[in-house]
Design a protein around this motif. Structure first.
Motif, PDB file in Angstrom:
ATOM      1  N   THR A  56     -33.924 -11.629-113.243  1.00  0.00           N
ATOM      2  CA  THR A  56     -34.068 -12.864-112.487  1.00  0.00           C
ATOM      3  C   THR A  56     -34.685 -13.935-113.367  1.00  0.00           C
ATOM      4  OG1 THR A  56     -34.403 -11.623-110.423  1.00  0.00           O
ATOM      5  CG2 THR A  56     -35.027 -13.953-110.436  1.00  0.00           C
ATOM      6  N   ILE A  57     -34.023 -15.073-113.454  1.00  0.00           N
ATOM      7  CA  ILE A  57     -34.549 -16.195-114.215  1.00  0.00           C
ATOM      8  C   ILE A  57     -35.192 -17.185-113.257  1.00  0.00           C
ATOM      9  CG2 ILE A  57     -32.377 -17.515-114.153  1.00  0.00           C
ATOM     10  CD1 ILE A  57     -33.034 -18.430-117.034  1.00  0.00           C
ATOM     11  N   SER A  58     -36.297 -17.764-113.708  1.00  0.00           N
ATOM     12  CA  SER A  58     -36.966 -18.780-112.900  1.00  0.00           C
ATOM     13  C   SER A  58     -37.495 -19.864-113.817  1.00  0.00           C
ATOM     14  CB  SER A  58     -38.095 -18.158-112.072  1.00  0.00           C
ATOM     15  OG  SER A  58     -39.056 -17.550-112.909  1.00  0.00           O
ATOM     16  N   ARG A  59     -37.684 -21.016-113.242  1.00  0.00           N
ATOM     17  CA  ARG A  59     -38.047 -22.175-114.044  1.00  0.00           C
ATOM     18  C   ARG A  59     -39.141 -22.946-113.321  1.00  0.00           C
ATOM     19  NH1 ARG A  59     -33.493 -26.299-116.435  1.00  0.00           N
ATOM     20  NH2 ARG A  59     -34.828 -28.084-116.846  1.00  0.00           N
ATOM     21  N   ASP A  60     -40.147 -23.366-114.054  1.00  0.00           N
ATOM     22  CA  ASP A  60     -41.219 -24.194-113.501  1.00  0.00           C
ATOM     23  C   ASP A  60     -41.144 -25.542-114.180  1.00  0.00           C
ATOM     24  OD1 ASP A  60     -43.617 -25.467-112.826  1.00  0.00           O
ATOM     25  OD2 ASP A  60     -44.676 -23.564-112.633  1.00  0.00           O
ATOM     26  N   ASN A  61     -40.583 -26.512-113.509  1.00  0.00           N
ATOM     27  CA  ASN A  61     -40.396 -27.830-114.115  1.00  0.00           C
ATOM     28  C   ASN A  61     -41.724 -28.545-114.373  1.00  0.00           C
ATOM     29  OD1 ASN A  61     -37.631 -27.530-114.197  1.00  0.00           O
ATOM     30  ND2 ASN A  61     -37.299 -28.564-112.247  1.00  0.00           N
ATOM     31  N   ALA A  62     -42.730 -28.224-113.601  1.00  0.00           N
ATOM     32  CA  ALA A  62     -44.030 -28.868-113.804  1.00  0.00           C
ATOM     33  C   ALA A  62     -44.718 -28.359-115.065  1.00  0.00           C
ATOM     34  CB  ALA A  62     -44.916 -28.632-112.587  1.00  0.00           C
ATOM     35  N   LYS A  63     -44.450 -27.101-115.412  1.00  0.00           N
ATOM     36  CA  LYS A  63     -45.097 -26.502-116.579  1.00  0.00           C
ATOM     37  C   LYS A  63     -44.178 -26.414-117.795  1.00  0.00           C
ATOM     38  CE  LYS A  63     -48.206 -23.613-113.822  1.00  0.00           C
ATOM     39  NZ  LYS A  63     -48.656 -22.215-113.534  1.00  0.00           N
ATOM     40  N   ASN A  64     -42.925 -26.846-117.626  1.00  0.00           N
ATOM     41  CA  ASN A  64     -41.947 -26.778-118.728  1.00  0.00           C
ATOM     42  C   ASN A  64     -41.757 -25.344-119.203  1.00  0.00           C
ATOM     43  OD1 ASN A  64     -41.960 -29.581-118.570  1.00  0.00           O
ATOM     44  ND2 ASN A  64     -43.460 -29.784-120.208  1.00  0.00           N
ATOM     45  N   THR A  65     -41.684 -24.410-118.285  1.00  0.00           N
ATOM     46  CA  THR A  65     -41.539 -23.006-118.646  1.00  0.00           C
ATOM     47  C   THR A  65     -40.329 -22.373-117.957  1.00  0.00           C
ATOM     48  OG1 THR A  65     -42.986 -22.297-116.832  1.00  0.00           O
ATOM     49  CG2 THR A  65     -44.013 -22.683-118.986  1.00  0.00           C
ATOM     50  N   VAL A  66     -39.830 -21.337-118.589  1.00  0.00           N
ATOM     51  CA  VAL A  66     -38.776 -20.533-117.992  1.00  0.00           C
ATOM     52  C   VAL A  66     -39.155 -19.071-118.191  1.00  0.00           C
ATOM     53  CG1 VAL A  66     -37.355 -20.554-120.094  1.00  0.00           C
ATOM     54  CG2 VAL A  66     -36.300 -20.069-117.879  1.00  0.00           C
ATOM     55  N   ASP A  67     -39.039 -18.286-117.130  1.00  0.00           N
ATOM     56  CA  ASP A  67     -39.387 -16.881-117.170  1.00  0.00           C
ATOM     57  C   ASP A  67     -38.163 -16.016-116.912  1.00  0.00           C
ATOM     58  OD1 ASP A  67     -42.689 -17.094-115.566  1.00  0.00           O
ATOM     59  OD2 ASP A  67     -41.971 -17.675-117.549  1.00  0.00           O
ATOM     60  N   LEU A  68     -38.210 -14.805-117.430  1.00  0.00           N
ATOM     61  CA  LEU A  68     -37.148 -13.838-117.188  1.00  0.00           C
ATOM     62  C   LEU A  68     -37.791 -12.539-116.734  1.00  0.00           C
ATOM     63  CD1 LEU A  68     -34.174 -13.054-117.254  1.00  0.00           C
ATOM     64  CD2 LEU A  68     -34.485 -12.394-119.651  1.00  0.00           C
ATOM     65  N   GLN A  69     -37.603 -12.211-115.458  1.00  0.00           N
ATOM     66  CA  GLN A  69     -38.085 -10.949-114.918  1.00  0.00           C
ATOM     67  C   GLN A  69     -36.989  -9.915-115.088  1.00  0.00           C
ATOM     68  OE1 GLN A  69     -41.154 -10.085-113.596  1.00  0.00           O
ATOM     69  NE2 GLN A  69     -40.330  -7.988-113.570  1.00  0.00           N
ATOM     70  N   MET A  70     -37.297  -8.845-115.806  1.00  0.00           N
ATOM     71  CA  MET A  70     -36.310  -7.821-116.094  1.00  0.00           C
ATOM     72  C   MET A  70     -36.756  -6.512-115.452  1.00  0.00           C
ATOM     73  SD  MET A  70     -35.488  -8.691-120.089  1.00  0.00           S
ATOM     74  CE  MET A  70     -37.116  -8.228-120.659  1.00  0.00           C
ATOM     75  N   ASN A  71     -35.963  -6.034-114.513  1.00  0.00           N
ATOM     76  CA  ASN A  71     -36.247  -4.786-113.812  1.00  0.00           C
ATOM     77  C   ASN A  71     -35.173  -3.751-114.112  1.00  0.00           C
ATOM     78  OD1 ASN A  71     -38.488  -6.048-112.538  1.00  0.00           O
ATOM     79  ND2 ASN A  71     -37.190  -6.766-110.856  1.00  0.00           N
ATOM     80  N   SER A  72     -35.482  -2.512-113.806  1.00  0.00           N
ATOM     81  CA  SER A  72     -34.515  -1.413-114.006  1.00  0.00           C
ATOM     82  C   SER A  72     -33.919  -1.459-115.414  1.00  0.00           C
ATOM     83  CB  SER A  72     -33.415  -1.490-112.947  1.00  0.00           C
ATOM     84  OG  SER A  72     -33.953  -1.424-111.648  1.00  0.00           O
ATOM     85  N   LEU A  73     -34.771  -1.620-116.392  1.00  0.00           N
ATOM     86  CA  LEU A  73     -34.301  -1.775-117.767  1.00  0.00           C
ATOM     87  C   LEU A  73     -33.614  -0.511-118.269  1.00  0.00           C
ATOM     88  CD1 LEU A  73     -37.295  -3.811-119.113  1.00  0.00           C
ATOM     89  CD2 LEU A  73     -34.907  -4.503-119.303  1.00  0.00           C
ATOM     90  N   LYS A  74     -32.607  -0.747-119.088  1.00  0.00           N
ATOM     91  CA  LYS A  74     -31.796   0.328-119.664  1.00  0.00           C
ATOM     92  C   LYS A  74     -31.893   0.276-121.187  1.00  0.00           C
ATOM     93  CE  LYS A  74     -28.411  -0.275-115.934  1.00  0.00           C
ATOM     94  NZ  LYS A  74     -26.977  -0.573-115.625  1.00  0.00           N
ATOM     95  N   PRO A  75     -31.647   1.383-121.853  1.00  0.00           N
ATOM     96  CA  PRO A  75     -31.678   1.359-123.325  1.00  0.00           C
ATOM     97  C   PRO A  75     -30.754   0.294-123.919  1.00  0.00           C
ATOM     98  CG  PRO A  75     -31.669   3.619-122.555  1.00  0.00           C
ATOM     99  CD  PRO A  75     -31.478   2.753-121.335  1.00  0.00           C
ATOM    100  N   GLU A  76     -29.647   0.031-123.256  1.00  0.00           N
ATOM    101  CA  GLU A  76     -28.713  -0.974-123.775  1.00  0.00           C
ATOM    102  C   GLU A  76     -29.224  -2.409-123.625  1.00  0.00           C
ATOM    103  OE1 GLU A  76     -28.036   1.493-121.616  1.00  0.00           O
ATOM    104  OE2 GLU A  76     -26.608   0.860-120.066  1.00  0.00           O
ATOM    105  N   ASP A  77     -30.360  -2.581-122.964  1.00  0.00           N
ATOM    106  CA  ASP A  77     -31.001  -3.899-122.905  1.00  0.00           C
ATOM    107  C   ASP A  77     -31.861  -4.164-124.145  1.00  0.00           C
ATOM    108  OD1 ASP A  77     -31.541  -3.284-119.414  1.00  0.00           O
ATOM    109  OD2 ASP A  77     -30.025  -4.620-120.302  1.00  0.00           O
ATOM    110  N   THR A  78     -32.022  -3.154-124.974  1.00  0.00           N
ATOM    111  CA  THR A  78     -32.816  -3.315-126.188  1.00  0.00           C
ATOM    112  C   THR A  78     -32.201  -4.378-127.093  1.00  0.00           C
ATOM    113  OG1 THR A  78     -33.628  -1.038-126.144  1.00  0.00           O
ATOM    114  CG2 THR A  78     -33.616  -2.158-128.282  1.00  0.00           C
ATOM    115  N   ALA A  79     -33.013  -5.359-127.466  1.00  0.00           N
ATOM    116  CA  ALA A  79     -32.531  -6.475-128.272  1.00  0.00           C
ATOM    117  C   ALA A  79     -33.693  -7.418-128.564  1.00  0.00           C
ATOM    118  CB  ALA A  79     -31.426  -7.235-127.537  1.00  0.00           C
ATOM    119  N   VAL A  80     -33.433  -8.366-129.428  1.00  0.00           N
ATOM    120  CA  VAL A  80     -34.334  -9.507-129.575  1.00  0.00           C
ATOM    121  C   VAL A  80     -33.861 -10.570-128.588  1.00  0.00           C
ATOM    122  CG1 VAL A  80     -35.246 -11.282-131.091  1.00  0.00           C
ATOM    123  CG2 VAL A  80     -34.771  -8.989-131.992  1.00  0.00           C
ATOM    124  N   TYR A  81     -34.767 -11.030-127.768  1.00  0.00           N
ATOM    125  CA  TYR A  81     -34.444 -12.020-126.742  1.00  0.00           C
ATOM    126  C   TYR A  81     -34.913 -13.397-127.219  1.00  0.00           C
ATOM    127  CZ  TYR A  81     -33.034  -8.453-123.427  1.00  0.00           C
ATOM    128  OH  TYR A  81     -32.356  -7.431-122.800  1.00  0.00           O
TER     129      TYR A  81
END
Length: 116
Positions: free
Chosen positions: A68-93
């Protein structure tokens, strides 16, 4: 010039969760799209998810329902909540932004490793 600072990567077991955060050095006024790419060893960089200033989101099929991606326009931030992670999600983000002037900027990347 926009600088991006990422945080939140690390090592997690399969099925676990991580939350990535990215802070931009410029006002959200100048940013249209924020999001995340990832690059696994030996593979090309691929788009994971993005979010527009209006809040419209886009996800690659393999992460739908888990990330799930979310964005806080007041703080100029973007977050990525990653659940149920799998080995194939391994990477540099990599966090990225596209400005209203259609310039793209990248963060330095944060390693996510999913392994038991």
């Amino acid at each position: 010039q926009v600088q991006l600072v990422e945080s939140g990567g690390g090592l997690v077991q399969p099925g676990g969760s991580l939350r990535l955060s990215c802070a931009a050095s410029t006002s959200i006024f100048y940013i249209n799209v924020m999001g995340w790419y990832r690059q696994a060893p030996g593979k090309e960089r691929e788009l994971v998810t993005s979010i527009t200033r209006a809040g419209t989101t886009n996800y690659r099929d393999s992460v739908k329902g888990r990330f799930t991606i979310s964005r806080d326009n007041a703080k100029n931030t973007v977050d990525l909540q990653m659940n149920s992670l799998k080995p194939e999600d391994t990477a540099v983000y990599y966090c990225y932004v596209v400005t209203r002037y259609e310039n793209t900027y990248w963060g330095p990347g944060t390693q996510v490793t999913v392994s038991s």
